[in-house]
Enzyme design. Structure first.
Site, mmCIF file in Angstrom:
data_model
loop_
_atom_site.group_PDB
_atom_site.id
_atom_site.type_symbol
_atom_site.label_atom_id
_atom_site.label_comp_id
_atom_site.label_asym_id
_atom_site.label_seq_id
_atom_site.Cartn_x
_atom_site.Cartn_y
_atom_site.Cartn_z
ATOM 1 N N ILE A 132 0.834 -1.203 0.000
ATOM 2 C CA ILE A 132 0.000 0.000 0.000
ATOM 3 C C ILE A 132 0.867 1.251 0.000
ATOM 4 O O ILE A 132 0.598 2.208 -0.742
ATOM 5 C CB ILE A 132 -0.946 -0.007 1.211
ATOM 6 C CG1 ILE A 132 -1.928 -1.169 1.110
ATOM 7 C CG2 ILE A 132 -1.698 1.319 1.321
ATOM 8 C CD1 ILE A 132 -2.773 -1.368 2.346
ATOM 9 N N LYS A 141 -5.955 -1.070 11.440
ATOM 10 C CA LYS A 141 -7.217 -1.211 12.174
ATOM 11 C C LYS A 141 -7.045 -1.256 13.685
ATOM 12 O O LYS A 141 -8.025 -1.126 14.428
ATOM 13 C CB LYS A 141 -7.925 -2.506 11.740
ATOM 14 C CG LYS A 141 -8.359 -2.536 10.296
ATOM 15 C CD LYS A 141 -9.070 -3.820 9.966
ATOM 16 C CE LYS A 141 -8.138 -4.999 9.908
ATOM 17 N NZ LYS A 141 -7.184 -4.944 8.801
ATOM 18 N N ALA A 152 -11.546 -0.384 2.207
ATOM 19 C CA ALA A 152 -10.566 0.320 1.368
ATOM 20 C C ALA A 152 -11.049 1.742 1.086
ATOM 21 O O ALA A 152 -11.190 2.536 2.001
ATOM 22 C CB ALA A 152 -10.304 -0.463 0.084
ATOM 23 N N LEU A 200 -14.038 2.698 -0.138
ATOM 24 C CA LEU A 200 -15.487 2.907 -0.161
ATOM 25 C C LEU A 200 -15.916 3.870 0.954
ATOM 26 O O LEU A 200 -15.398 3.797 2.071
ATOM 27 C CB LEU A 200 -16.219 1.571 -0.001
ATOM 28 C CG LEU A 200 -16.011 0.553 -1.128
ATOM 29 C CD1 LEU A 200 -16.747 -0.738 -0.815
ATOM 30 C CD2 LEU A 200 -16.483 1.118 -2.462
ATOM 31 N N GLU A 208 -3.536 -13.540 4.108
ATOM 32 C CA GLU A 208 -2.326 -13.334 4.884
ATOM 33 C C GLU A 208 -1.415 -14.562 4.705
ATOM 34 O O GLU A 208 -1.892 -15.638 4.331
ATOM 35 C CB GLU A 208 -2.658 -13.159 6.366
ATOM 36 C CG GLU A 208 -3.461 -11.918 6.677
ATOM 37 C CD GLU A 208 -2.690 -10.640 6.389
ATOM 38 O OE1 GLU A 208 -1.455 -10.641 6.547
ATOM 39 O OE2 GLU A 208 -3.324 -9.644 6.005
ATOM 40 N N LYS A 251 -13.160 -4.823 11.919
ATOM 41 C CA LYS A 251 -13.756 -3.842 11.016
ATOM 42 C C LYS A 251 -15.171 -3.495 11.455
ATOM 43 O O LYS A 251 -15.581 -2.322 11.426
ATOM 44 C CB LYS A 251 -13.754 -4.383 9.587
ATOM 45 C CG LYS A 251 -12.365 -4.553 8.991
ATOM 46 C CD LYS A 251 -12.419 -5.210 7.635
ATOM 47 C CE LYS A 251 -11.031 -5.390 7.048
ATOM 48 N NZ LYS A 251 -11.051 -6.102 5.740
#
Length: 358
Positions: free
Chosen positions: A16, A113, A145, A147, A205, A220
């Protein structure tokens, strides 16, 4: 408008971070007077001039990179600069430093997070520090992401329209796997086949149990629940792990070697739960009960062909937000819910929001 320049410190230069540096770092409008001044990895750092080229940085070794970041924040503040930290890591060690960084003068953009899903007492303290020291904290990419899920929740609350329920398929990897898996196609279509395919495509992962245990979905969901104003802890969420108890220990390599046991356990659960189901989706949901208390779960559910989750492109996300005004007809948000490019775009949106406010 402030005449202070802004130093951007990028913590985490993985997939990222590289996507943001490559595509967005050079596009910050000049009038915002902001530039990348530091890059940080697990045991290395690079201090940059305002016009530095990111592919030509000179990395230096350090055993205490988090202490180095803290020192750089204080040094830049002593030079009368604003400081914005981009936390593009996925470790709780970085999230635990937010309080110190806020107190020392930094604003933070998070893709991480762990701070937003920390223990409730820690989260409340973090929020108090943000208010007390008048810092900006943006974390829209922690869920979905790029949104606009969190902004939609805030807009409902700002409109005096309380949230009733939030639901979605929060895991990009699990969504991809269960968009492909079809139990009725027989023994040649084992769940582990699609788990392996997801890993080969870089969607899980390194240890896939981090995806399969449901905790990523729960974190989340917890972030959104708190955004809606509900006091929840991670332990308050009913979480279904897809990892058999016998496979929770040991190394990731051992887990991969024991995939036949994984398939047997899942097939036993499927036959007991809903043997006629043609499709499944791992769904997170939090809603208010009859007493007005939040109830949250992250579970694998059978879905029918008419479900909004049934025909999503693999890996895409679907979120629904019910409020007093959007009750029988919920607010729906769909689109790519994971991926470095869309996450980098969301990070940049958060960064620009802070820069304009500064």
């Amino acid at each position: 408008m402030s005449l202070q320049s802004t130093a951007i410190l990028v913590v985490g230069v993985g997939t990222i971070g590289q996507a943001w540096l490559r595509r967005y770092a050079h596009t910050i409008p000049m009038n915002l007077q902001a530039s990348v001044r530091g890059l940080y990895r697990s045991n290395r750092y690079a201090v940059l001039a305002e016009t530095a080229e990111f592919d030509r940085v000179e990395w230096q070794s350090t055993r205490t990179v988090l202490a180095r970041i803290h020192n750089d924040i204080r040094s830049l503040k002593s030079q009368h600069q604003h400081v914005v930290v981009l936390d593009l890591t996925a470790t709780d060690e970085v999230g635990r430093r937010y309080v110190d960084w806020f107190k020392s003068g930094a604003h933070i953009v998070s893709a991480n997070k762990y701070a937003g899903a920390s223990a409730l007492s820690e989260y409340i303290h973090l929020r108090q520090v943000v208010r007390q020291y008048q810092r900006y904290w943006r974390y829209n990419t922690t869920v979905g992401a790029g949104l606009p899920i969190q902004s939609a929740i805030r807009e409902r609350l700002d409109s005096a329209d309380p949230i009733i329920e939030i639901e979605g398929n929060f895991s990009g990897s699990l969504s991809w796997i269960f968009q492909h898996y079809r139990p009725q196609e027989g023994p040649q279509n084992q769940l582990s086949d699609w788990l392996l395919a997801a890993a080969e495509n870089g969607l899980t992962e390194p240890d896939p149990r981090s995806d399969l245990n449901g905790l990523d979905v729960a974190r989340k969901l917890l972030i959104l629940a708190r955004e809606a104003g509900w006091s929840l802890d991670l332990s308050d969420i009913q979480v279904q792990s897809l990892v058999p108890p016998a496979l929770t220990g040991g190394s990731a390599d051992t887990f991969w070697q024991r995939l036949p046991e994984f398939d047997v356990t899942f097939e036993q659960w499927r036959l007991k739960h809903d043997p006629q189901a043609q499709q499944f989706c791992y769904i997170g949901r939090v809603s208010l009960d009859a007493q007005g208390l939040p109830q949250a779960s992250a579970t694998l559910q059978a879905i029918d062909p008419y479900s909004p989750y049934a025909n999503l492109p693999p890996g895409n996300a679907n979120f629904s937000i019910r409020s007093h005004l959007y009750d029988t007809n919920p607010l729906l948000i769909q689109g790519p819910g994971a991926g470095p490019e869309v996450t980098a775009a969301g990070i940049h949106t958060d960064l620009l929001d802070i820069l304009h406010r500064l």
